[in-house]
Design a protein around this motif. Structure first.
Motif, PDB file in Angstrom:
ATOM      1  N   ILE A 128       0.861  -1.188   0.000  1.00  0.00           N
ATOM      2  CA  ILE A 128       0.000   0.000   0.000  1.00  0.00           C
ATOM      3  C   ILE A 128       0.892   1.230   0.000  1.00  0.00           C
ATOM      4  O   ILE A 128       1.626   1.477   0.959  1.00  0.00           O
ATOM      5  N   GLU A 129       0.856   1.942  -1.118  1.00  0.00           N
ATOM      6  CA  GLU A 129       1.635   3.172  -1.210  1.00  0.00           C
ATOM      7  C   GLU A 129       0.725   4.333  -0.841  1.00  0.00           C
ATOM      8  O   GLU A 129      -0.339   4.495  -1.440  1.00  0.00           O
ATOM      9  N   TYR A 130       1.121   5.117   0.137  1.00  0.00           N
ATOM     10  CA  TYR A 130       0.263   6.245   0.512  1.00  0.00           C
ATOM     11  C   TYR A 130       1.054   7.418   1.060  1.00  0.00           C
ATOM     12  O   TYR A 130       2.230   7.296   1.344  1.00  0.00           O
ATOM     13  N   PRO A 133       4.088  12.908   0.013  1.00  0.00           N
ATOM     14  CA  PRO A 133       4.195  14.357  -0.223  1.00  0.00           C
ATOM     15  C   PRO A 133       5.498  14.675  -0.968  1.00  0.00           C
ATOM     16  O   PRO A 133       6.281  13.767  -1.253  1.00  0.00           O
ATOM     17  N   ASN A 134       5.689  15.949  -1.275  1.00  0.00           N
ATOM     18  CA  ASN A 134       6.858  16.349  -2.050  1.00  0.00           C
ATOM     19  C   ASN A 134       7.849  17.116  -1.191  1.00  0.00           C
ATOM     20  O   ASN A 134       7.461  17.993  -0.420  1.00  0.00           O
ATOM     21  N   ILE A 135       9.117  16.762  -1.362  1.00  0.00           N
ATOM     22  CA  ILE A 135      10.183  17.430  -0.610  1.00  0.00           C
ATOM     23  C   ILE A 135      10.221  18.919  -0.965  1.00  0.00           C
ATOM     24  O   ILE A 135      10.032  19.284  -2.133  1.00  0.00           O
ATOM     25  N   ARG A 321       9.657   6.933 -13.560  1.00  0.00           N
ATOM     26  CA  ARG A 321       9.991   6.520 -12.187  1.00  0.00           C
ATOM     27  C   ARG A 321       8.908   5.612 -11.601  1.00  0.00           C
ATOM     28  O   ARG A 321       9.208   4.671 -10.879  1.00  0.00           O
ATOM     29  N   ASP A 322       7.655   5.878 -11.941  1.00  0.00           N
ATOM     30  CA  ASP A 322       6.601   4.985 -11.446  1.00  0.00           C
ATOM     31  C   ASP A 322       6.731   3.595 -12.061  1.00  0.00           C
ATOM     32  O   ASP A 322       6.500   2.578 -11.382  1.00  0.00           O
ATOM     33  N   ILE A 323       7.088   3.546 -13.329  1.00  0.00           N
ATOM     34  CA  ILE A 323       7.242   2.236 -13.983  1.00  0.00           C
ATOM     35  C   ILE A 323       8.437   1.494 -13.382  1.00  0.00           C
ATOM     36  O   ILE A 323       8.345   0.311 -13.040  1.00  0.00           O
TER      37      ILE A 323
HETATM   38  N1  ARG Z   1       4.125  13.179  -4.847  1.00  0.00           N
HETATM   39  C1  ARG Z   1       2.936  13.179  -5.646  1.00  0.00           C
HETATM   40  C2  ARG Z   1       2.069  14.388  -5.320  1.00  0.00           C
HETATM   41  O1  ARG Z   1       2.162  14.969  -4.264  1.00  0.00           O
HETATM   42  C3  ARG Z   1       2.100  11.960  -5.432  1.00  0.00           C
HETATM   43  C4  ARG Z   1       2.784  10.650  -5.728  1.00  0.00           C
HETATM   44  C5  ARG Z   1       1.795   9.569  -5.957  1.00  0.00           C
HETATM   45  N2  ARG Z   1       2.379   8.277  -6.176  1.00  0.00           N
HETATM   46  C6  ARG Z   1       2.871   7.829  -7.305  1.00  0.00           C
HETATM   47  N3  ARG Z   1       3.367   6.588  -7.324  1.00  0.00           N
HETATM   48  N4  ARG Z   1       2.850   8.535  -8.415  1.00  0.00           N
HETATM   49  O2  ARG Z   1       1.249  14.749  -6.153  1.00  0.00           O
END
Ligand code: ARG
Length: 581
Positions: A128-130, A133-135, A321-323
């Motif tokens: 479960i990826e959840y 957030p972004n640095i 990167r997701d792939i």
């Molecule tokens: N960091 C992204 C954002 O805040 C969400 C990432 C979602 N997960 C992923 N595997 N693309 O919008």
């Protein structure tokens, strides 16, 4: 006792269908006057070549006859046909006895499936990826929604026995870090940024864009830093690492408050050294084509925009990167299901790269699951991300806690641990509000609707739980301890209110199973609300602590069962259940 399963096997020879086929059609009507369980006969019309009401009539008679003869069905009081439905009425005392005993005996384990099913679940690997957030950017309400949905799903799947690994996919990769380095070197103060964390980083980032508007060489400079980062330049990587550390410091404060944990914190950058291989795999599958210098996968046949894999300058993208991450996760975990909690703004994006995975011919691509969710809407409109003035979640949490503190101050000024209860209830309000509706829906942010202790809110459920605790504590003061509750005799529980509570307790395991099935924590939130409302009705109709010992024991047993399920249900949603508030 699994009444539905039992009814299904009773019906099986009568309607000539397998019990397993019948089971999903057995309902719990919302109004007990319509029966405690119901079976619709529409589906049988074709095979039995009779009108559904006629079938219902026949089935009801056959069921009543069988229940009379076979002792194992003694708990059925009667079956009645109402239109196309067969409504089953149970012997209420037997039902309540059975249900309360099951809840009290299982305690925190109530709602877990049978051991055989649990072992089957334990063999299933769920990722479960959840949160993600972004640095160097603020943790905003969207990330909050993501985090509370994900945190609940992790808990729900674990409760059902699945082997769960939770992952935080931080946005820690991209050209913005080159800009940040330039901005820091020109206008940043280490000391100030250490102190202000993300605020400080956002401030210099905004300044970069203002300055770059009339000095485009800044952008070139930022690009050279991106290249340096890729080449492993020490200074560049140290700065980047510092941005990551500072950001995580503030994210972790929020995670601590939300009781959210991750087995893996793997930012997008974790997959950097796996990108080339991923691109090569896509190329080997023969689906990569050139378009205006870039490398893309054409998805026109699927009504989707093309998925860009490499920019014309060779740079990778979010999708690349997701792939790469999916390939890596599959290699490492061989998962049965990989859940991505990602906002609905990225629906098309997810459809695109999932399609690429499928076109690569991996059969497991169908085990990637996008669990989408709606936005928060604020009275002033959609939260803005344009000018860097997003709503900061940490501030909203503080505000919720402060508002709650004022209510407690007014309602219960002598409460011990007021501060920590305010924290638990303020957060409970925010979390419950987001989880009370289907995740797909947008959430309207309104303090009044969220915190109101009498509304359909987290504090209402928490308050009901505190009420059960207070009753149980008072019983203990009188010397009546939980060990005695198990001696209860359910025939002393009279009235619709008690039966209604038992019915909701009985349905709780199914609510959890369905919540996992649909990845919808709101099914549990709704169930807890129904239980709290039903208990409050019971509480107002019955004096629990009375001199009539048998009646008191039965009512306390019911109260203890409600306390247990409310506490455990809230725990599944990561909401605290204070004993007093
Ligand atoms: N960091 C992204 C954002 O805040 C969400 C990432 C979602 N997960 C992923 N595997 N693309 O919008």
């Amino acid at each position: 006792m699994d009444y539905k399963a039992s009814l299904a096997s009773l019906l099986s020879p009568i309607v000539q269908l397998d019990a397993a086929e019948i089971l999903p059609f057995i309902e719990s009507p919302p109004d007990p006057a319509m029966g405690h369980f119901a079976f619709p006969c529409f589906r049988l019309a074709k095979t039995l070549k009779k009108a559904p009401p006629v079938i219902a009539q026949d089935v009801a008679e056959a069921v009543t006859m069988t229940a009379l003869v076979l002792n194992e069905y003694h708990w059925i009081d009667r079956a009645v046909a109402t239109g196309p439905y067969v409504n089953f009425f149970l012997r209420e005392a037997a039902f309540m006895d059975d249900t309360l005993r099951a809840v009290l005996a299982a305690g925190a384990d109530y709602g877990k499936p049978a051991p055989a099913i649990q072992s089957a679940h334990a063999a299933q690997k769920i990722l479960i990826e959840y949160s993600s957030p972004n640095i160097a950017k603020h943790f905003h309400p969207g990330h909050f929604a993501n985090t509370v949905i994900g945190n609940a799903l992790v808990r729900i799947y674990r409760h059902l026995g699945y082997d769960v690994t939770s992952i935080n996919h931080l946005g820690d990769f991209g050209t913005q870090f080159g800009k940040l380095i330039v901005a820091y070197q020109r206008w940043g103060s280490r000391e100030e940024i250490e102190r202000t964390e993300i605020d400080g980083l956002v401030k210099i980032y905004v300044k970069f864009h203002e300055e770059a508007d009339h000095d485009p060489t800044l952008n070139d400079e930022a690009r050279t830093w991106v290249v340096k980062m890729q080449d492993g330049n020490k200074e560049a990587l140290e700065l980047w690492q510092w941005f990551v550390t500072l950001s995580n410091r503030s994210f972790d404060r929020i995670y601590k408050r939300l009781d959210a944990t991750f087995d893996r914190v793997r930012g997008e950058s974790y997959y950097t050294d796996k990108l080339d291989a991923a691109v090569q795999t896509i190329r080997d599958k023969g689906i990569l084509v050139e378009s205006e210098g870039a490398q893309i996968v054409d998805l026109e046949a699927y009504n989707l925009p093309p998925c860009m894999i490499l920019r014309s300058d060779g740079g990778t993208l979010y999708a690349t990167r997701d792939i790469a991450a999916a390939l890596d996760r599959h290699a490492e975990y061989n998962f049965d299901k990989c859940i991505y909690i990602i906002a609905n703004e990225q629906n098309t994006y997810c459809a695109q790269w999932f399609k690429v995975m499928e076109l690569m011919g991996f059969p497991w691509a169908q085990n990637l699951l996008h669990v989408t969710y709606g936005m928060y809407r604020f009275e002033s409109g959609k939260m803005s991300t344009r000018r860097g003035d997003v709503i900061k979640m940490e501030e909203l949490i503080d505000e919720a806690v402060e508002k709650t503190r004022l209510i407690i101050e007014e309602k219960n000024p002598n409460l011990p641990n007021k501060e920590s209860v305010a924290e638990q209830v303020g957060l409970g309000a925010l979390i419950f509000n987001r989880l009370y509706n289907s995740r797909i829906k947008d959430t309207v942010f309104n303090w009044q609707n969220m915190i109101n202790f009498d509304g359909e809110t987290g504090p209402y459920v928490q308050y009901c739980h505190a009420r059960t605790c207070s009753v149980l504590d008072k019983a203990a003061e009188k010397g009546v301890l939980p060990a005695e509750f198990t001696d209860f005799d359910a025939s002393h529980l009279t009235g619709n209110e008690a039966f209604n509570v038992a019915r909701i307790l009985y349905d709780y395991p199914q609510a959890i199973a369905e919540a996992a099935d649909k990845n919808e924590p709101y099914l549990i939130a709704r169930h807890l609300m129904a239980l709290a409302q039903a208990f409050n009705a019971f509480y107002h109709h019955n004096i629990i602590l009375t001199d009539a010992a048998h009646i008191q024991t039965a009512r306390l047993a019911l109260t203890a069962a409600v306390q247990s399920v409310l506490q455990n249900g809230m725990q599944l949603l990561a909401i605290h259940a204070p004993r007093a508030m």
